[in-house]
Design a protein around this motif. Sequence first.
Motif, short mmCIF file in Angstrom:
data_model
loop_
_atom_site.label_atom_id
_atom_site.label_comp_id
_atom_site.label_asym_id
_atom_site.label_seq_id
_atom_site.Cartn_x
_atom_site.Cartn_y
_atom_site.Cartn_z
N LYS A 145 0.80 -1.24 -0.08
CA LYS A 145 0.02 0.08 -0.13
C LYS A 145 0.93 1.25 0.10
N ALA A 146 0.19 2.44 -0.60
CA ALA A 146 1.00 3.71 -0.74
C ALA A 146 1.21 4.29 0.86
N PRO A 147 2.08 4.71 1.29
CA PRO A 147 2.17 5.14 2.70
C PRO A 147 1.17 6.63 2.71
N ALA A 148 0.73 6.93 3.91
CA ALA A 148 0.22 8.11 3.86
C ALA A 148 1.17 9.35 3.90
N PRO A 149 0.56 10.36 3.60
CA PRO A 149 1.20 11.62 3.50
C PRO A 149 1.78 11.96 5.04
N LEU A 150 3.15 12.45 5.00
CA LEU A 150 3.50 12.79 6.31
C LEU A 150 3.40 14.03 6.52
N THR A 151 3.06 14.38 7.93
CA THR A 151 3.01 15.64 8.19
C THR A 151 4.34 16.36 8.29
N GLN A 152 4.47 17.75 8.82
CA GLN A 152 5.64 18.45 8.89
C GLN A 152 6.37 17.98 10.01
N GLU A 153 5.93 17.59 11.03
CA GLU A 153 6.48 17.03 12.38
C GLU A 153 7.09 15.64 11.97
N GLU A 154 6.23 14.99 11.28
CA GLU A 154 6.86 13.49 10.82
C GLU A 154 7.90 13.36 10.11
N HIS A 155 7.87 14.40 9.11
CA HIS A 155 8.73 14.60 8.09
C HIS A 155 10.13 15.09 8.63
N GLU A 156 10.07 16.08 9.73
CA GLU A 156 11.43 16.39 10.44
C GLU A 156 12.03 15.54 11.08
N GLU A 157 11.16 14.69 12.00
CA GLU A 157 11.78 13.36 12.73
C GLU A 157 12.19 12.38 11.93
N LEU A 158 11.74 12.07 10.81
CA LEU A 158 12.48 11.28 9.84
C LEU A 158 13.81 12.00 9.31
N VAL A 159 13.69 13.15 9.02
CA VAL A 159 15.12 13.53 8.89
C VAL A 159 16.07 13.71 9.96
N SER A 160 15.86 14.01 11.15
CA SER A 160 16.57 14.12 12.18
C SER A 160 17.11 12.58 12.49
N ASP A 161 16.50 11.69 12.11
CA ASP A 161 16.80 10.34 12.32
C ASP A 161 18.10 9.93 11.18
N LEU A 162 17.77 10.21 10.00
CA LEU A 162 18.80 10.23 8.97
C LEU A 162 20.16 10.94 9.28
N LEU A 163 19.65 12.26 9.89
CA LEU A 163 20.98 13.06 10.15
C LEU A 163 21.68 12.32 11.33
N MET A 164 21.18 11.54 12.54
CA MET A 164 21.92 11.05 13.21
C MET A 164 22.89 9.98 12.87
N GLN A 165 22.48 9.29 11.63
CA GLN A 165 23.12 8.52 11.06
C GLN A 165 24.58 8.82 10.34
N LYS A 166 24.50 10.23 10.10
CA LYS A 166 25.48 10.84 9.47
C LYS A 166 26.37 11.67 10.13
N VAL A 167 26.34 11.66 11.47
CA VAL A 167 26.84 12.46 12.37
C VAL A 167 27.57 11.65 13.44
N VAL A 168 28.87 11.52 13.70
CA VAL A 168 29.55 10.81 14.76
C VAL A 168 30.21 11.66 15.52
N ILE A 169 29.66 11.17 16.73
CA ILE A 169 30.06 12.22 18.03
C ILE A 169 31.20 11.18 18.72
N SER A 170 32.24 11.73 19.18
CA SER A 170 33.27 10.73 19.80
C SER A 170 34.20 11.42 20.78
N ASN A 171 34.69 10.75 21.57
CA ASN A 171 35.56 11.19 22.76
C ASN A 171 36.68 10.39 22.86
N ASP A 172 37.99 10.74 23.12
CA ASP A 172 39.28 9.94 23.12
C ASP A 172 39.28 9.13 24.60
#
Length: 725
Positions: A145-172
């Motif tokens: 089935k075709a997914p339901a349209p995303l709201t602005q908040e849901e769209h931003e949450e998905l983008v933030s999840d992708l952003l967390m995968q592309k940002v590496v935070i480390s400490n020595d």
Amino acid sequence: MSQISAAMNLNAPHPIEITPAHEQEFAGFSQLFSSLKRHRLLMCSVAGGTFLLGAAAIASLKPYYQSVAEVAVGARGMISPSQLSPYADHALDLVALNTQLRIIKSPAIALMVTQRLHLAGTPEYEQALRPSLVSKLKMRLGLQKAPAPLTQEEHEELVSDLLMQKVVISNDGRSAILGIAARSATPDLAPAIANAYVRAYLDFEQQAKIQAARNASVLLEEQIAPLRERAIQAEQAVSLYRQEHNLHLLGDDTGNDPDRKGRVALPATTNDVRLVQMNRELGEAEADLARKQAMYSQAESDRNIDTITAITGSPLIQSLRLQQARVNARISTLAATALDQNPELIAARAEAARIDAQIGIEGQKLLQSLRYEAEAAQQRVNALKERTNTLQANATEEEHADIRLRQLVGEATAAQTLYRDYLSRVGQISAETAIQQAEARLITPADQPLGPAGPPKKQYGVLLLLISLGLGAGAALLKDRSRSTLRTLSELEQQTRLFGLGALPRFEGPLRQQLGLSNSLYGRMLNSMRAILTFGNPSIRTKTTVITSAMGSEGKTTLAISLASSVGALGKRALLIDCDAHRPSVLLSLGLQETADGFIREALPGMDIFVASQSSERGVMNFEALAQFMETHRDDYDQIIIDTPPVLSFPEAGVLASFAEGVILAVKWHHTSASAVLEAQKILRTHHANCLGAVLTFVDIENLHPEESVRIGEYAYYRKLVSAP
């Protein structure tokens, strides 16, 4: 039969190792390289195909850019290790550092960065959120089935999840500095994300501190009004009470402390002293009452005077117990020496009953005495309480006024102190809220990268090359391992530990015609093999030889006829015995007819044939007749060759092998497996047979691989063995 075979086996020389030393040492490597070379086309195809597919995948990888920002966190909140407890303090330091690390990795920070940079509208993240080709195909086919349209908040949450995968935070692990590495497909977005992460973290920390200070200030302000009202009311109560009772304020008892206002000196009176003494007496009386009541309660509940210490300790009770013991002793003596109707025994028992009754009466009297004592103690306590109440009631009104005034002054002082402390805290928090800052600072901002940071295509290429070569070699070895048949003399020797005596090529036409050719390839290879058996190492020089095979149709009969014919061609005498009672084929191979006695002279030049007789049971060899025949004609021939049925098919082949000094196995080229040859060897060893070696038969000379023709097409190896002592 057993005597002949035992004599033959006893005189047979023990075989020695003929395989060259260098072949033993490098057999595994040579076999490996031989397998790879043999399947080089398959190896190149698999390796090449894998490399091309991988190279196409690596080439399709898009470059990405990476930028790093560094921030120092918790500079004031961290606890440095001390000399007293370095490990505990260091653990607290790590806990604080890990807490800040988890905060900056939290989805809340990622959502703040997404909203500030408007990442939901960038092409990079929009393309990542689009459905894949497989999903689109499934939706068109109705499988998904075709997914339901995303709201602005849901769209931003998905983008933030992708952003967390592309940002590496480390400490020595050795400092309080965190590195924030952001990766993006565009060179200008990577530093923007890293710096936005730092700003979002600093703002988050600052807002958290400001909010905490504001919450504390609001809480204190809520408490200020009741405290102020309470202080005012306490002061008014003190003033009013002082006016009503005409009391004036005094300092401390010595008059040296003018700051301690509101404290009234209260001298000790006679009534106070008597009241203190009366309270002490009342406490002692109550303790005595509790002790006597406990003693009486125990006696009343147990009803056993023997367990009551106050009763058993009575002198009268002890005297009665002593009399009772004496009477009981007398009763025991009389009961042992007199009858029950004895007057003295009856009198003693009556005396014991009287003493028991008297003990019971005295115990009840003592119990009643305990009750009287408890009641007297209770009356004394009641009297002391009445006197204490009377003394308290006689206290003067001024004393009560002084005590009440002291309480009011104490309450007023406490209310004023608490009120002033809250006012101080409110002022301090209000001042800190205006200058509140996060306990972190930016050390190194993220700069725009000069070039792409990845992907590392060269490293991927080298890894792909190694994987391709490994897959190609694995495919070649797998195909080679899937083949279990023997193709070369080297494989024969390595896998079966049998010496490769030689190989006989496949030929067309009748065997008699092939043996009659003077310069054929079959004849040359046969002569080389016959030279090894005749002039080679003493361990393989035998007069009586059994020719057999693991399975049928492997060319053992052809090999037996060929060896016997080769011996006869040298001007010697050879005897070929056909002992295959199930499928005798020696005469059939030469186109001869069987005679009555089974003996055919000069079947070929210098070669006689004897078809061994069967026993009364069809298909079973007459071993006694065979042993007798061989004993009779042994000295008439230079070489005796016995053709037997396959070892794995018929068990008598192993028995026939014990008749000879040696056994030669025929192994069909590209047909017989090494496991079959090993199983045949196992059966032959149970009959103590001496395996001289094996011969590859039906070799297709025209279709040999280069590595297969090394020892089949060259005769230097055979000439070397012929010259061996």
